[in-house]
Design a protein around this motif. Structure first.
Motif, mmCIF file in Angstrom:
data_model
loop_
_atom_site.group_PDB
_atom_site.id
_atom_site.type_symbol
_atom_site.label_atom_id
_atom_site.label_comp_id
_atom_site.label_asym_id
_atom_site.label_seq_id
_atom_site.Cartn_x
_atom_site.Cartn_y
_atom_site.Cartn_z
ATOM 1 N N ILE A 157 -38.842 44.307 66.033
ATOM 2 C CA ILE A 157 -38.909 43.168 66.946
ATOM 3 C C ILE A 157 -37.700 43.090 67.875
ATOM 4 N N THR A 158 -36.623 43.803 67.557
ATOM 5 C CA THR A 158 -35.447 43.747 68.444
ATOM 6 C C THR A 158 -35.303 45.024 69.262
ATOM 7 N N ASP A 159 -36.209 45.986 69.061
ATOM 8 C CA ASP A 159 -36.055 47.320 69.644
ATOM 9 C C ASP A 159 -34.740 47.952 69.221
ATOM 10 N N GLY A 160 -34.179 47.480 68.142
ATOM 11 C CA GLY A 160 -32.927 48.052 67.647
ATOM 12 C C GLY A 160 -31.683 47.474 68.300
ATOM 13 N N PHE A 161 -31.846 46.528 69.214
ATOM 14 C CA PHE A 161 -30.663 45.965 69.889
ATOM 15 C C PHE A 161 -30.227 44.651 69.245
ATOM 16 N N PRO A 162 -28.918 44.401 69.219
ATOM 17 C CA PRO A 162 -28.419 43.121 68.707
ATOM 18 C C PRO A 162 -28.914 41.963 69.571
ATOM 19 N N GLN A 163 -29.106 40.815 68.929
ATOM 20 C CA GLN A 163 -29.514 39.613 69.659
ATOM 21 C C GLN A 163 -28.276 38.847 70.128
ATOM 22 N N ALA A 248 -30.646 35.382 53.018
ATOM 23 C CA ALA A 248 -30.960 34.953 54.382
ATOM 24 C C ALA A 248 -29.883 33.992 54.882
ATOM 25 N N PHE A 249 -29.514 33.052 54.035
ATOM 26 C CA PHE A 249 -28.486 32.079 54.402
ATOM 27 C C PHE A 249 -27.174 32.800 54.715
ATOM 28 N N ALA A 250 -26.805 33.755 53.862
ATOM 29 C CA ALA A 250 -25.563 34.508 54.077
ATOM 30 C C ALA A 250 -25.628 35.258 55.409
ATOM 31 N N GLY A 251 -26.777 35.837 55.718
ATOM 32 C CA GLY A 251 -26.925 36.575 56.965
ATOM 33 C C GLY A 251 -26.767 35.665 58.174
ATOM 34 N N ILE A 252 -27.340 34.464 58.073
ATOM 35 C CA ILE A 252 -27.244 33.497 59.174
ATOM 36 C C ILE A 252 -25.798 33.049 59.361
ATOM 37 N N VAL A 253 -25.131 32.756 58.243
ATOM 38 C CA VAL A 253 -23.718 32.376 58.298
ATOM 39 C C VAL A 253 -22.923 33.469 59.016
ATOM 40 N N SER A 265 -27.441 44.946 60.430
ATOM 41 C CA SER A 265 -26.355 44.463 59.593
ATOM 42 C C SER A 265 -26.866 44.228 58.178
ATOM 43 N N GLY A 266 -25.961 44.396 57.228
ATOM 44 C CA GLY A 266 -26.339 44.276 55.820
ATOM 45 C C GLY A 266 -26.750 45.603 55.215
ATOM 46 N N THR A 267 -26.748 46.673 56.002
ATOM 47 C CA THR A 267 -27.137 47.971 55.439
ATOM 48 C C THR A 267 -26.169 48.391 54.325
ATOM 49 N N GLY A 268 -26.700 48.719 53.189
ATOM 50 C CA GLY A 268 -25.868 49.167 52.075
ATOM 51 C C GLY A 268 -25.303 48.035 51.221
#
Ligand code: ADP
Ligand code: MG
Lengths: 344, 258
Positions: A157-163, A248-253, A265-268
């Motif tokens: 959904i992002t085409d691999g680009f950061p939002q 999910a919450f941690a990712g949003i933070v 992000s979050g890989t590994g």
């Protein structure tokens, strides 16, 4: 020093004295090993580098630590019930992508985006839980599959680009979850408060509640627990959901703090988080879990990553230390376990 | 004679082509301790597993208090008041004695939302039960099961069955792998069970143990029930052994003097 001083009793008194007994219990606890390691780490890094305890460095540590830490807390509960979740890193990356895409495309407000992202995490956790408990597929395979699905969706959904995330300023929800303030010269994000709150709630849940007893029993001996009327499947599904929501919450933070939602992000993170949890003394096979241990495990690995760079060890050597710590701690925990089972 | 508690009627069970149970009818009365004897492979464990919900019969009906019941899982059986104590006693070894005793039925206190276990009450009740269960040593109820001996674990499982007022306690070879002391304490417990109003099914390899505690002996051979009404006070161990081995089909009429 007067005669009843704790120090004297510790060194000279019989083990049956209250303090001796306290020490005895303390030493035999699973948190003891990680606690000592953490103290050693702090001492070594402080002695070798003046920068380690500087306020800038502490602010840095306090910014990122709660984000991984929140995932680790969820994982601790799940692992205590005998399951684990490899999709946490992908959910960490995916949730903020959902939230920011909803805002940036003008579909809805940031607040709505936040709740949609959390709701999707609930669904992800629920699906993981259903596959594991109903279809009886090992959590390794289920959550590996989920990792690929979720990460793939984020990239697609992002085409691999950061939002872009610059428009968070002033949103009440952004302030609530990552607003910053200072204590003395140390900058602190609200995420630290959230992390501490989660620690208190989950430690209470695991050790004091009926639900906590069910978590331990599900991980210890699912079949007998089920026969006693414990709802093992439901317990595990709830924990899968909780783990996904906390990721999910941690990712949003994290995305609000760094002003970017990168689909990668979050890989590994899944492996680093599992390492933190087992270093703290929670059993990979279930039946034994400690929230305090996980807090120690999180700090040990974060301090290590931060400290070895400060004292001039090349950052690339980081994994060597982590691997050694995992092996050392596993050896210690298994030794304590055998000693314990022998009735010592 | 007491009224009937459980009746298993015309029970059959196949494992592939092996017929483990062949039209077995088996009853237990209130307050009765029944010894179930038979050689290895006779079908004893299969029969009681059907009663405890661990297996499902191919045909036949189970009645409790005269009414047909459906026992499709161990949970069903426990709800009906049927507790089974296996060799490995099915406890969660990582949890404490008290947490095991109350597992699935933990008492709570305070606001419901907080879901708080009443650990103090659990520990107090557990300590009392352990004494009753014949554990002489002073073991704190917070001790994990993993540091208990085999006999102590059995005692915990039996204490649990008694505390929750199970009407029927099934013991399948509970004394295997136990020491002399521990075996005696399990036997004592079975006797106590009757005095406190429970019924028991007792399966053991050691026929002497069975003779010491049961009211009635049922013998099985190759999936069939071949004797139902043996009174251990009216016969000898040797005679029962003959029946088990198939040399006799029933106990000789003239009982030898005791
Ligand atoms: N799960 C099973 N699968 C296949 N055969 C079984 C199974 N359980 C029991 N049997 C067979 O059923 C028969 C009765 O076994 P069991 O009830 O365990 O006897 P007992 O407890 O009297 O020694 C034996 O022939 C045994 O091999
Ligand atoms: Mg058997």
């Amino acid at each position: 020093m007067h005669s009843s001083s704790p120090f004297r009793r510790f060194f000279t008194g019989p083990a049956a004295s209250p303090v001796g007994q306290f020490m005895q219990t303390f030493i035999s606890r699973p948190e003891f090993g990680p606690f000592v390691l953490l103290i050693l780490e702090i001492i070594v890094f402080t002695l070798r580098s003046g920068a380690f305890l500087s306020s800038t460095n502490i602010s840095n540590l306090l910014a990122f630590t709660p984000e991984l830490g929140m995932i680790a807390l969820g994982m601790t509960m799940l692992m205590t019930s005998g399951e684990f979740d490899l999709s946490v890193g992908s959910v960490f990356g995916f949730a903020p992508v959902v939230m920011w895409t909803i805002l940036n495309t003008g579909t809805a407000s940031l607040e709505v985006g936040f709740f949609v992202a959390i709701a999707i995490a609930v669904v992800i956790g629920y699906v993981n839980g259903i596959f594991v408990t109903r279809l009886k597929i090992p959590s390794f395979l289920v959550t590996l599959g989920m990792l690929l699905v979720v990460r793939g969706t984020a990239l697609y959904i992002t085409d691999g680009f950061p939002q872009r995330t610059w428009s968070a300023e002033g949103s009440w929800i952004a302030n609530l979850i990552v607003g910053e303030f200072t204590i003395g010269s140390i900058k602190i994000y609200a995420s630290v408060i959230w992390f501490i709150a989660f620690v208190i709630v989950l430690a209470y849940m695991l050790t004091q509640t009926k639900f906590g007893n069910w978590i331990l029993a599900s991980g210890g001996n699912a079949q007998s627990a089920q026969a006693r009327g414990v709802k093992v499947g439901r317990t595990k599904i709830i924990l899968f959901i909780m783990t996904a929501v906390m990721s999910a919450f941690a990712g949003i933070v994290s995305s609000i703090r760094v002003s970017a939602a990168n689909p990668n992000s979050g890989t590994g993170y899944e492996l680093e988080v599992i390492a933190m949890v087992v270093i703290g003394g929670t059993a990979l096979t279930g039946g034994r879990g400690t929230i305090i241990g996980t807090v120690l495990g999180v700090l040990i690995l974060r301090f290590m990553r931060n400290g070895i760079v400060l004292i001039g060890v090349p950052g690339l050597a980081y994994n060597i230390f982590i691997g050694a710590i995992i092996l050392g701690m596993m050896a210690l925990h298994s030794w304590l376990e055998r000693r314990h089972n022998a009735g010592v | 004679m007491n009224e009937e508690l459980v009746r298993m009627e015309h029970i059959s069970k196949f494992f592939g082509r092996v017929q483990a149970l062949n039209d077995v009818t088996f009853t237990v009365r209130k307050n009765e301790i029944v010894g179930l004897l038979g050689d290895n492979g006779a079908g004893k464990s299969t029969l009681i597993k059907i009663l405890s919900g661990a297996l499902i019969a191919d045909s036949g009906t189970i009645y409790m208090h005269g009414r047909p019941v459906s026992v499709r899982s161990t949970t069903d059986a426990i709800k009906l008041g049927i507790e089974t104590i296996y060799q490995d006693s099915a406890l969660v070894t990582q949890l404490s004695i008290a947490r095991n005793l109350f597992l699935g039925r933990e008492p709570t206190k305070g606001p419901r939302l907080l879901n708080r276990m009443d650990q103090q009450a659990m520990n107090e009740v557990a300590a009392g039960l352990l004494k009753k269960a014949g554990i002489q040593k002073d073991i704190p109820p917070t001790t994990p099961i993993s540091s208990l001996s085999g006999g102590e674990r059995q005692a915990v499982a039996i204490a649990r069955a008694m505390h929750f007022d199970s009407e029927l306690i099934i013991l399948d070879e509970p004394t295997n792998n136990l020491g002399v002391e521990e075996t005696q304490s399990v036997l004592r417990f079975v006797r106590n069970a009757r005095d406190s109003g429970h019924s028991c099914i007792f399966i053991a390899h050691n026929i002497h143990h069975v003779f010491q505690v049961v009211d009635r002996i049922v013998v099985m051979r190759r999936g069939k029930k071949i004797a139902d009404d043996i009174d251990p006070r009216q016969t000898t161990i040797e005679a029962v052994e003959q029946v088990i081995m198939g040399h006799l089909d029933s106990i000789p009429d003239a009982p030898p003097a005791q």
